[in-house]
Design a protein around this motif. Sequence first.
Motif, PDB file in Angstrom:
ATOM      1  N   LEU A  48     -20.076  30.442  46.429  1.00 50.97           N
ATOM      2  CA  LEU A  48     -19.851  31.851  46.130  1.00 50.97           C
ATOM      3  C   LEU A  48     -18.436  32.223  46.553  1.00 50.97           C
ATOM      4  O   LEU A  48     -18.103  32.196  47.737  1.00 50.97           O
ATOM      5  N   TYR A  49     -17.597  32.514  45.562  1.00 50.28           N
ATOM      6  CA  TYR A  49     -16.227  32.956  45.798  1.00 50.28           C
ATOM      7  C   TYR A  49     -16.090  34.322  45.147  1.00 50.28           C
ATOM      8  O   TYR A  49     -16.237  34.457  43.944  1.00 50.28           O
ATOM      9  N   TRP A  50     -15.832  35.329  45.975  1.00 47.16           N
ATOM     10  CA  TRP A  50     -15.672  36.680  45.431  1.00 47.16           C
ATOM     11  C   TRP A  50     -14.521  37.342  46.170  1.00 47.16           C
ATOM     12  O   TRP A  50     -14.691  37.943  47.222  1.00 47.16           O
ATOM     13  N   GLU A  51     -13.343  37.197  45.618  1.00 45.42           N
ATOM     14  CA  GLU A  51     -12.144  37.787  46.211  1.00 45.42           C
ATOM     15  C   GLU A  51     -12.206  39.304  46.053  1.00 45.42           C
ATOM     16  O   GLU A  51     -12.501  39.806  44.981  1.00 45.42           O
ATOM     17  N   GLU A  52     -11.953  40.021  47.167  1.00 47.18           N
ATOM     18  CA  GLU A  52     -11.964  41.484  47.187  1.00 47.18           C
ATOM     19  C   GLU A  52     -13.360  42.060  46.891  1.00 47.18           C
ATOM     20  O   GLU A  52     -13.490  43.088  46.237  1.00 47.18           O
ATOM     21  N   TYR A  53     -14.388  41.383  47.383  1.00 44.74           N
ATOM     22  CA  TYR A  53     -15.765  41.866  47.248  1.00 44.74           C
ATOM     23  C   TYR A  53     -15.821  43.318  47.715  1.00 44.74           C
ATOM     24  O   TYR A  53     -15.389  43.631  48.824  1.00 44.74           O
ATOM     25  N   PRO A  54     -16.360  44.238  46.890  1.00 42.60           N
ATOM     26  CA  PRO A  54     -16.198  45.666  47.171  1.00 42.60           C
ATOM     27  C   PRO A  54     -17.215  46.319  48.108  1.00 42.60           C
ATOM     28  O   PRO A  54     -16.997  47.448  48.539  1.00 42.60           O
ATOM     29  N   LEU A  55     -18.325  45.643  48.432  1.00 46.62           N
ATOM     30  CA  LEU A  55     -19.370  46.277  49.242  1.00 46.62           C
ATOM     31  C   LEU A  55     -19.195  45.983  50.733  1.00 46.62           C
ATOM     32  O   LEU A  55     -18.509  45.039  51.112  1.00 46.62           O
ATOM     33  N   MET A  72     -15.100  34.788  50.635  1.00 44.74           N
ATOM     34  CA  MET A  72     -14.979  36.193  50.240  1.00 44.74           C
ATOM     35  C   MET A  72     -13.729  36.782  50.880  1.00 44.74           C
ATOM     36  O   MET A  72     -13.764  37.787  51.567  1.00 44.74           O
ATOM     37  N   ARG A  73     -12.617  36.140  50.642  1.00 48.96           N
ATOM     38  CA  ARG A  73     -11.352  36.582  51.219  1.00 48.96           C
ATOM     39  C   ARG A  73     -10.974  37.974  50.722  1.00 48.96           C
ATOM     40  O   ARG A  73     -11.312  38.357  49.612  1.00 48.96           O
ATOM     41  N   ALA A  74     -10.307  38.726  51.597  1.00 50.61           N
ATOM     42  CA  ALA A  74      -9.840  40.085  51.287  1.00 50.61           C
ATOM     43  C   ALA A  74     -10.993  41.004  50.862  1.00 50.61           C
ATOM     44  O   ALA A  74     -10.806  41.914  50.061  1.00 50.61           O
ATOM     45  N   SER A  75     -12.176  40.764  51.411  1.00 47.13           N
ATOM     46  CA  SER A  75     -13.340  41.573  51.047  1.00 47.13           C
ATOM     47  C   SER A  75     -13.337  42.901  51.800  1.00 47.13           C
ATOM     48  O   SER A  75     -12.557  43.102  52.729  1.00 47.13           O
ATOM     49  N   HIS A  76     -14.274  43.773  51.424  1.00 46.13           N
ATOM     50  CA  HIS A  76     -14.482  45.040  52.124  1.00 46.13           C
ATOM     51  C   HIS A  76     -15.661  44.936  53.090  1.00 46.13           C
ATOM     52  O   HIS A  76     -16.151  45.949  53.583  1.00 46.13           O
ATOM     53  N   LEU A  77     -16.120  43.738  53.347  1.00 41.13           N
ATOM     54  CA  LEU A  77     -17.269  43.515  54.219  1.00 41.13           C
ATOM     55  C   LEU A  77     -17.015  44.031  55.633  1.00 41.13           C
ATOM     56  O   LEU A  77     -15.939  43.800  56.193  1.00 41.13           O
ATOM     57  N   GLU A  78     -18.013  44.705  56.197  1.00 39.00           N
ATOM     58  CA  GLU A  78     -17.987  45.078  57.607  1.00 39.00           C
ATOM     59  C   GLU A  78     -18.859  44.121  58.414  1.00 39.00           C
ATOM     60  O   GLU A  78     -18.597  43.852  59.567  1.00 39.00           O
ATOM     61  N   GLN A  79     -19.905  43.629  57.765  1.00 42.86           N
ATOM     62  CA  GLN A  79     -20.755  42.594  58.349  1.00 42.86           C
ATOM     63  C   GLN A  79     -21.333  41.785  57.196  1.00 42.86           C
ATOM     64  O   GLN A  79     -21.377  42.243  56.067  1.00 42.86           O
ATOM     65  N   LEU A  80     -21.791  40.586  57.497  1.00 37.92           N
ATOM     66  CA  LEU A  80     -22.342  39.740  56.439  1.00 37.92           C
ATOM     67  C   LEU A  80     -23.802  40.074  56.175  1.00 37.92           C
ATOM     68  O   LEU A  80     -24.191  40.350  55.063  1.00 37.92           O
ATOM     69  N   TRP A  81     -24.619  40.027  57.219  1.00 39.99           N
ATOM     70  CA  TRP A  81     -26.050  40.317  57.077  1.00 39.99           C
ATOM     71  C   TRP A  81     -26.599  40.672  58.451  1.00 39.99           C
ATOM     72  O   TRP A  81     -25.943  40.475  59.464  1.00 39.99           O
ATOM     73  N   GLU A  82     -27.822  41.184  58.457  1.00 38.08           N
ATOM     74  CA  GLU A  82     -28.533  41.506  59.704  1.00 38.08           C
ATOM     75  C   GLU A  82     -29.492  40.372  60.024  1.00 38.08           C
ATOM     76  O   GLU A  82     -30.063  39.764  59.128  1.00 38.08           O
TER      77      GLU A  82
END
Length: 196
Positions: A48-55, A72-82
């Motif tokens: 899974l490669y998603w550059e600038e993932y928006p969520l 997921m480089r340059a993503s908007h992620l704050e955390q991956l999962w719980e």
Amino acid sequence: MSKLPKLELEPTALMKMRKLRFLKFYHSCGRILLSKGLLSFPEERRYLYWEEYPLRSLPTKFDLRYLVELDMRASHLEQLWEGKQDLVNLKVINLNMSTNLVRIPDLSSATNLEEINLSRCFNLRELPSSLQRLEKLTYLNFDDCKSLCSFPEILETIERLSFLDLSGTALKELPSSIDNLIGLDYLRLNNCKNKS
């Protein structure tokens, strides 16, 4: 598809592609629209490669059992999962330049993890203690993680880790157990704010 000016995806769009194993989005910021969020990714995907993932996080129904590489480089992620996930096949995590990332979750089940690149994750504050149990790690990059002020104790000898970059972090000191990284070839500590 990366040349399309705009693409709006429904929350279930990727779930229906059950056999999809390889998914790659380049420069998606502002072009891949997920206005209703995303429920999941295809179950059997390996890469899974998603550059600038928006969520801000990955979908809650995201089954990581088969995933080998997460980029997921340059993503908007704050955390991956719980919570805890089954990560037995995961070998690479690259979240380079994900400037909103605050923490990474428990990785204790990622027993085959070899590389983690979190460089320039400016808001990353802490690392999971589970890092100390990942015996197959060879590469750890936390370059320019300006908010990172501690590194977990290394409880056991880790022979394979050869690259560790902690430059530009806010580390006050390294744990004395850093000696357990007996295979280390490259340790970088340039420009640490509180280097001692």
